[in-house]
Write a protein that holds these residues in place. Structure first.
Motif, short mmCIF file in Angstrom:
data_model
loop_
_atom_site.label_atom_id
_atom_site.label_comp_id
_atom_site.label_asym_id
_atom_site.label_seq_id
_atom_site.Cartn_x
_atom_site.Cartn_y
_atom_site.Cartn_z
N VAL A 114 75.46 -1.67 71.44
CA VAL A 114 76.33 -0.50 71.61
C VAL A 114 75.44 0.68 71.95
N PRO A 115 75.88 1.59 72.83
CA PRO A 115 75.03 2.71 73.23
C PRO A 115 74.92 3.77 72.15
N GLY A 116 73.85 4.57 72.24
CA GLY A 116 73.66 5.68 71.33
C GLY A 116 73.78 7.01 72.04
N ASN A 117 73.66 8.10 71.30
CA ASN A 117 73.85 9.43 71.89
C ASN A 117 72.80 9.75 72.94
N HIS A 118 71.56 9.25 72.77
CA HIS A 118 70.54 9.50 73.78
C HIS A 118 70.84 8.75 75.08
N ASP A 119 71.56 7.64 74.98
CA ASP A 119 71.92 6.88 76.18
C ASP A 119 73.04 7.55 76.96
N ALA A 120 73.76 8.48 76.33
CA ALA A 120 74.84 9.23 76.99
C ALA A 120 74.58 10.71 76.79
N ALA A 168 75.05 -4.57 81.20
CA ALA A 168 76.30 -5.31 80.99
C ALA A 168 76.12 -6.62 80.21
N PRO A 169 75.06 -7.41 80.45
CA PRO A 169 74.93 -8.66 79.69
C PRO A 169 74.80 -8.48 78.18
N TRP A 170 74.39 -7.27 77.78
CA TRP A 170 74.20 -7.00 76.34
C TRP A 170 75.31 -6.11 75.79
N LEU A 171 75.80 -5.19 76.59
CA LEU A 171 76.95 -4.37 76.17
C LEU A 171 78.22 -5.21 76.07
N ARG A 172 78.35 -6.18 76.99
CA ARG A 172 79.50 -7.09 77.05
C ARG A 172 80.81 -6.37 77.29
N ASN A 173 80.71 -5.10 77.62
CA ASN A 173 81.87 -4.30 78.00
C ASN A 173 81.34 -2.91 78.33
N THR A 174 81.45 -2.49 79.58
CA THR A 174 80.89 -1.20 79.96
C THR A 174 81.88 -0.06 79.80
N ASN A 180 81.96 1.92 70.91
CA ASN A 180 81.16 2.93 71.60
C ASN A 180 81.45 4.30 71.00
N SER A 181 80.46 4.87 70.30
CA SER A 181 80.62 6.23 69.74
C SER A 181 79.78 7.24 70.50
#
Length: 300
Positions: free
Chosen positions: A97-103, A118-124, A142-143
């Motif tokens: 799942v992404p973190g705040n630094h990734d967004a 995508a292969p690790w998020l499994r949902n973009t 995703n927060s």
């Protein structure tokens, strides 16, 4: 049935792969770059992360739960470098799942960048993502949202919270152990308010109504154990996986989680692993939980 083993790590903060190009420059990104150059690059070390990954491989998990912040500035070059790093690790099935630094900032290229993972998020998108192994289901929320300078707060979209409800209910009906991942802690007191999860009470109410067996998060850069209010649902945080060795709770580490399905309950064992000042991995606190299995599958 043998236990399912999960490796939980977070806040990798991989080294910068380059400086922002002209079109990527924003005020908040410059602030983060300044922070990286003056402080963070001396704290988040590639060698430290290599110790963590080697230790994880030694324990041979069935799944990996990664709760965000692979990047520092959210640059395209960082997403590309992180993609290469993830491919090189040859991990077992992984949910990220992404973190705040990734967004870090609002920009139209985020969806293109997240496709690299995508292969690790499994949902973009913002719908919950799912990874299952045997009787265990990892559910990713995703927060990560862009925020103003000096803020690092998160928010799970209302539609994602509502999409989580039937997912938790169905997993319980199928007799699965539900492990939920998100970057920001869904309880108060673990991070300052400017870094907290907005509308966390709505998510807490959902957990109170539908249940879950375990919630994993990052963001705080500390090992922690708390509970969803008015429930017995454990909420587990972990230090940054790249933080230099210290005597404090911030020293790099990960959570070694074992989940065993028994007749009427789940046996969940969590062993913290931490990097010592001797640059060796050591056992930290161990936690054990035995939540009741809400629904038992019918034997054929």
């Amino acid at each position: 049935m043998s236990a399912v083993k999960i490796a939980h790590l977070s806040d990798l903060h991989l080294p910068l792969a380059g400086l922002p190009c002209l079109k990527e420059i924003r005020f908040k990104r410059l602030l983060s770059l300044l922070s990286w150059q003056l402080r963070r690059k001396h704290i988040h070390l590639p060698q430290t992360l290599s110790y963590i990954m080697q230790d994880i491989r030694t324990h041979m998990p069935d799944m990996v739960a990664m709760t965000g912040d692979l990047t520092n500035l959210g640059l395209l070059s960082e997403f590309q470098a992180a993609q290469t790093w993830l491919e090189e690790q040859d991990l077992p099935p992984t949910l990220l799942v992404p973190g705040n630094h990734d967004a870090l900032i609002r920009e139209p290229t985020y969806s293109c960048k997240s496709t690299l993972w995508a292969p690790w998020l499994r949902n973009t998108g913002h719908a919950p993502s799912v990874l299952r192994h045997g009787p265990v289901m990892l559910i990713g929320l995703n927060s990560a949202i862009p925020t103003a300078p000096f803020l690092a707060s998160g928010c799970v979209a209302a539609k994602s919270v509502e999409a989580l409800r039937p997912l938790l209910r169905q997993a319980a009906e199928e007799g699965l152990c539900r492990v939920v991942l998100l970057h920001h802690p869904p309880v108060a007191g673990l991070v300052p308010r400017r870094k907290g999860l907005r509308q966390r009470k709505a998510l807490q109410r959902l957990f109170q109504q539908e249940g879950a067996e375990l919630v994993l998060h990052g963001h705080s850069h500390r090992g922690s154990l708390s509970f969803i209010p008015h429930t017995h649902i454990p909420v587990l945080g972990t230090p940054s996986a790249s933080h230099c060795a210290q005597t404090s709770a911030r020293s790099a580490g990960w959570n070694d989680i074992s989940i065993q399905a028994c007749a009427q309950e789940w046996h969940i064992t969590i062993q913290r692993r931490a990097l010592g000042l001797d640059l060796k991995m050591h056992d930290g606190p161990i936690y054990r939980f035995a939540p009741h299995r809400l629904s038992l599958p019918t034997r054929l």
